[in-house]
Motif scaffolding. Structure first.
Motif, PDB file in Angstrom:
ATOM      1  N   ALA A  53     -23.214 -22.878  17.881  1.00 56.47           N
ATOM      2  CA  ALA A  53     -22.570 -23.868  17.426  1.00 56.47           C
ATOM      3  C   ALA A  53     -20.958 -23.098  17.437  1.00 56.47           C
ATOM      4  O   ALA A  53     -20.839 -22.180  17.172  1.00 56.47           O
ATOM      5  N   GLU A  54     -20.005 -24.160  17.549  1.00 56.01           N
ATOM      6  CA  GLU A  54     -18.731 -23.637  17.417  1.00 56.01           C
ATOM      7  C   GLU A  54     -18.323 -23.086  15.976  1.00 56.01           C
ATOM      8  O   GLU A  54     -17.679 -22.130  15.671  1.00 56.01           O
ATOM      9  N   PHE A  55     -19.158 -23.720  15.220  1.00 53.03           N
ATOM     10  CA  PHE A  55     -19.058 -23.378  13.756  1.00 53.03           C
ATOM     11  C   PHE A  55     -19.736 -21.930  13.218  1.00 53.03           C
ATOM     12  O   PHE A  55     -19.844 -21.610  11.990  1.00 53.03           O
ATOM     13  N   TYR A  56     -20.446 -21.349  14.046  1.00 56.17           N
ATOM     14  CA  TYR A  56     -21.330 -20.158  14.057  1.00 56.17           C
ATOM     15  C   TYR A  56     -20.260 -19.026  13.704  1.00 56.17           C
ATOM     16  O   TYR A  56     -19.589 -18.679  15.002  1.00 56.17           O
ATOM     17  N   GLY A  57     -19.796 -18.487  12.751  1.00 56.88           N
ATOM     18  CA  GLY A  57     -18.726 -17.407  12.624  1.00 56.88           C
ATOM     19  C   GLY A  57     -17.457 -17.895  13.021  1.00 56.88           C
ATOM     20  O   GLY A  57     -16.585 -17.008  13.759  1.00 56.88           O
ATOM     21  N   PHE A  58     -17.130 -19.162  13.083  1.00 53.87           N
ATOM     22  CA  PHE A  58     -15.983 -19.752  13.215  1.00 53.87           C
ATOM     23  C   PHE A  58     -15.450 -19.586  14.696  1.00 53.87           C
ATOM     24  O   PHE A  58     -14.231 -19.054  14.979  1.00 53.87           O
ATOM     25  N   GLY A  59     -16.645 -19.851  15.715  1.00 55.41           N
ATOM     26  CA  GLY A  59     -16.166 -19.465  16.996  1.00 55.41           C
ATOM     27  C   GLY A  59     -16.644 -18.084  17.611  1.00 55.41           C
ATOM     28  O   GLY A  59     -16.667 -17.907  18.622  1.00 55.41           O
ATOM     29  N   PHE A  60     -16.836 -17.132  16.688  1.00 52.91           N
ATOM     30  CA  PHE A  60     -17.221 -15.743  17.091  1.00 52.91           C
ATOM     31  C   PHE A  60     -18.736 -15.861  18.004  1.00 52.91           C
ATOM     32  O   PHE A  60     -18.686 -15.115  19.010  1.00 52.91           O
ATOM     33  N   ALA A  61     -19.832 -16.392  17.560  1.00 51.14           N
ATOM     34  CA  ALA A  61     -20.890 -16.536  18.314  1.00 51.14           C
ATOM     35  C   ALA A  61     -20.821 -17.185  19.509  1.00 51.14           C
ATOM     36  O   ALA A  61     -21.023 -16.355  20.526  1.00 51.14           O
ATOM     37  N   ASN A  62     -19.715 -18.062  19.899  1.00 50.37           N
ATOM     38  CA  ASN A  62     -19.531 -18.679  21.104  1.00 50.37           C
ATOM     39  C   ASN A  62     -18.861 -17.736  22.139  1.00 50.37           C
ATOM     40  O   ASN A  62     -18.730 -17.739  23.189  1.00 50.37           O
ATOM     41  N   SER A  63     -17.762 -17.145  21.577  1.00 51.23           N
ATOM     42  CA  SER A  63     -17.109 -16.038  22.076  1.00 51.23           C
ATOM     43  C   SER A  63     -17.718 -14.948  22.804  1.00 51.23           C
ATOM     44  O   SER A  63     -17.637 -14.424  23.853  1.00 51.23           O
ATOM     45  N   VAL A  64     -18.832 -14.471  21.952  1.00 49.28           N
ATOM     46  CA  VAL A  64     -19.823 -13.393  22.351  1.00 49.28           C
ATOM     47  C   VAL A  64     -20.598 -13.717  23.502  1.00 49.28           C
ATOM     48  O   VAL A  64     -20.760 -13.039  24.570  1.00 49.28           O
ATOM     49  N   LEU A 101     -18.278 -24.643   6.860  1.00 42.91           N
ATOM     50  CA  LEU A 101     -18.186 -25.731   7.749  1.00 42.91           C
ATOM     51  C   LEU A 101     -18.058 -27.044   7.027  1.00 42.91           C
ATOM     52  O   LEU A 101     -18.330 -26.956   5.805  1.00 42.91           O
ATOM     53  N   ARG A 102     -17.684 -27.943   7.612  1.00 42.01           N
ATOM     54  CA  ARG A 102     -17.306 -29.427   6.977  1.00 42.01           C
ATOM     55  C   ARG A 102     -17.656 -30.193   7.795  1.00 42.01           C
ATOM     56  O   ARG A 102     -18.380 -30.228   9.099  1.00 42.01           O
ATOM     57  N   VAL A 162     -23.077 -30.415  17.635  1.00 39.70           N
ATOM     58  CA  VAL A 162     -21.779 -31.023  17.170  1.00 39.70           C
ATOM     59  C   VAL A 162     -22.259 -31.852  15.937  1.00 39.70           C
ATOM     60  O   VAL A 162     -23.503 -32.333  15.588  1.00 39.70           O
ATOM     61  N   GLY A 163     -21.349 -32.203  15.119  1.00 41.06           N
ATOM     62  CA  GLY A 163     -21.472 -32.911  13.864  1.00 41.06           C
ATOM     63  C   GLY A 163     -21.091 -32.428  12.702  1.00 41.06           C
ATOM     64  O   GLY A 163     -20.869 -32.712  11.395  1.00 41.06           O
ATOM     65  N   ALA A 164     -20.738 -30.967  12.904  1.00 42.04           N
ATOM     66  CA  ALA A 164     -20.031 -30.249  11.871  1.00 42.04           C
ATOM     67  C   ALA A 164     -19.113 -29.351  12.530  1.00 42.04           C
ATOM     68  O   ALA A 164     -19.057 -29.114  13.711  1.00 42.04           O
ATOM     69  N   ASP A 165     -17.797 -28.901  11.870  1.00 39.00           N
ATOM     70  CA  ASP A 165     -16.717 -28.029  12.152  1.00 39.00           C
ATOM     71  C   ASP A 165     -16.572 -26.936  11.456  1.00 39.00           C
ATOM     72  O   ASP A 165     -17.001 -26.950  10.281  1.00 39.00           O
ATOM     73  N   GLY A 171     -33.496 -33.358   5.760  1.00 41.38           N
ATOM     74  CA  GLY A 171     -33.574 -31.789   5.561  1.00 41.38           C
ATOM     75  C   GLY A 171     -32.591 -31.215   4.669  1.00 41.38           C
ATOM     76  O   GLY A 171     -31.663 -32.001   3.940  1.00 41.38           O
ATOM     77  N   PRO A 172     -32.636 -29.718   4.397  1.00 43.52           N
ATOM     78  CA  PRO A 172     -31.771 -29.313   3.511  1.00 43.52           C
ATOM     79  C   PRO A 172     -30.215 -29.123   4.116  1.00 43.52           C
ATOM     80  O   PRO A 172     -30.053 -29.255   5.118  1.00 43.52           O
ATOM     81  N   GLY A 173     -29.171 -29.161   2.989  1.00 43.20           N
ATOM     82  CA  GLY A 173     -27.793 -29.145   3.589  1.00 43.20           C
ATOM     83  C   GLY A 173     -26.875 -30.163   3.208  1.00 43.20           C
ATOM     84  O   GLY A 173     -27.161 -30.887   2.330  1.00 43.20           O
ATOM     85  N   LEU A 174     -25.939 -30.150   3.995  1.00 42.39           N
ATOM     86  CA  LEU A 174     -24.774 -31.124   3.555  1.00 42.39           C
ATOM     87  C   LEU A 174     -25.379 -32.669   3.962  1.00 42.39           C
ATOM     88  O   LEU A 174     -26.263 -32.729   4.753  1.00 42.39           O
ATOM     89  N   ARG A 175     -24.817 -33.669   3.384  1.00 41.26           N
ATOM     90  CA  ARG A 175     -25.025 -35.242   3.605  1.00 41.26           C
ATOM     91  C   ARG A 175     -23.644 -35.573   3.841  1.00 41.26           C
ATOM     92  O   ARG A 175     -22.497 -35.320   3.116  1.00 41.26           O
TER      93      ARG A 175
END
Length: 289
Positions: A43-54, A83-84, A71-74, A119-123
């Motif tokens: 996801a783009e929000f994994y490490g603020f884009g780090f995961a995708n770049s790797v 993330l939001r 998608v669904g969070a940034d 599930g757990p987490g944001l709503r």
């Protein structure tokens, strides 16, 4: 598409732990591919884009690795959480474009719409409470435009999945594990519909409402009998439980990566499987507003 991959992939959520050791992160992904991993969850929000770049750096076209994003969070580097919520249709489209750029591809093979209904987490709150039909409209439009190859769902209810089925759903990602099986009916529906079931938090413990599989006495006993770890028992049970289950365990450690992939070779006899099946499901959702 997603049902043709090996049953154990790699989840990139923990790659950010190697943010200051980029070469190690790339090497970890290369090692995963050497060991047979052919699908990666990101996801783009994994490490603020780090995961995708790797992932972009590590993967080669000839590897044939299926990359599944969501998608669904940034990313929200300055927020209380990293993330939001980003549920509005225009935000979903923007998130797809962000993932296309950071992964360096012209099409995202599979994109999960993280609904945050369960599930757990944001709503979602206020203007982030968006009708599923409105979200599916933009997701199918992006698929028609060729920016998405296939659509999945995440943190979705059984009713939501049923409503989305006509659009064509290839996978569902919900919190699920041996000790937290509230979504058993949804897993059954996915199996009947040929949809991959991809549990996150499969060993629990990430939130107070998710019991840790490794704390269960029966799991510990079985692990000792088989000469494996309790974590491996919890993951292996998922593979034995239903044929449409795919695993995406994540790690930043090469040895842990090998241990995760080794669960494919763990066999349970009927009596052992019955003991594990008898473990009580005792999850209790914890939402974060």
């Amino acid at each position: 598409m997603i049902n043709s991959v090996n049953r154990i992939g790699y989840g990139a959520a923990q790659l950010h732990r190697l943010a200051d050791r980029r070469e190690d992160a790339v090497a970890l992904l290369r090692r995963a591919i050497e060991l047979g991993v052919d699908h990666v969850d990101t996801a783009e929000f994994y490490g603020f884009g780090f995961a995708n770049s790797v992932i972009q750096e590590a993967l080669r076209a000839e590897d044939g690795v299926l990359v599944v994003t969501k998608v669904g969070a940034d990313p929200d580097p300055g927020g209380r959480l990293p993330l939001r919520v980003a549920q509005r249709p225009e935000q979903l489209r923007a998130s797809v474009e962000d993932n296309l750029r950071s992964l360096g591809v012209e099409q995202l093979a599979v994109v999960n719409l993280r609904r945050l209904d369960t599930g757990p987490g944001l709503r979602p709150q206020a203007d982030q409470v968006v009708a599923l039909d409105d979200q599916m409209a933009v997701m199918t439009a992006l698929r028609d435009e060729g920016k998405i190859g296939a659509i999945g769902l995440s943190s979705v209810t059984l009713d939501g999945l049923r409503r989305a089925l006509p659009a064509g759903i290839v996978c569902v990602q919900n919190a699920y594990g041996l000790a937290s099986r509230d979504d058993e009916a949804m897993l059954d529906l996915c199996r009947d519909e040929g949809i991959a079931w991809v549990p996150f938090f499969p060993l629990g413990g990430a939130f107070p409402g998710l019991p840790k599989v490794t704390d269960d006495a029966t799991v510990q006993e079985v692990a000792a009998e088989l000469g494996v770890t309790a974590s491996q028992v919890g993951l292996a049970w998922l593979l034995h439980h239903a044929p449409n289950v795919l695993l995406i365990p994540g790690t930043a450690d090469p040895a842990h990566l090998e241990a995760n992939l080794a669960v494919a070779d763990i066999a349970f006899d009927a009596a052992t499987l019955a003991r594990l099946d008898a473990i009580e499901s005792r999850s209790n959702e914890v939402a974060i507003g």
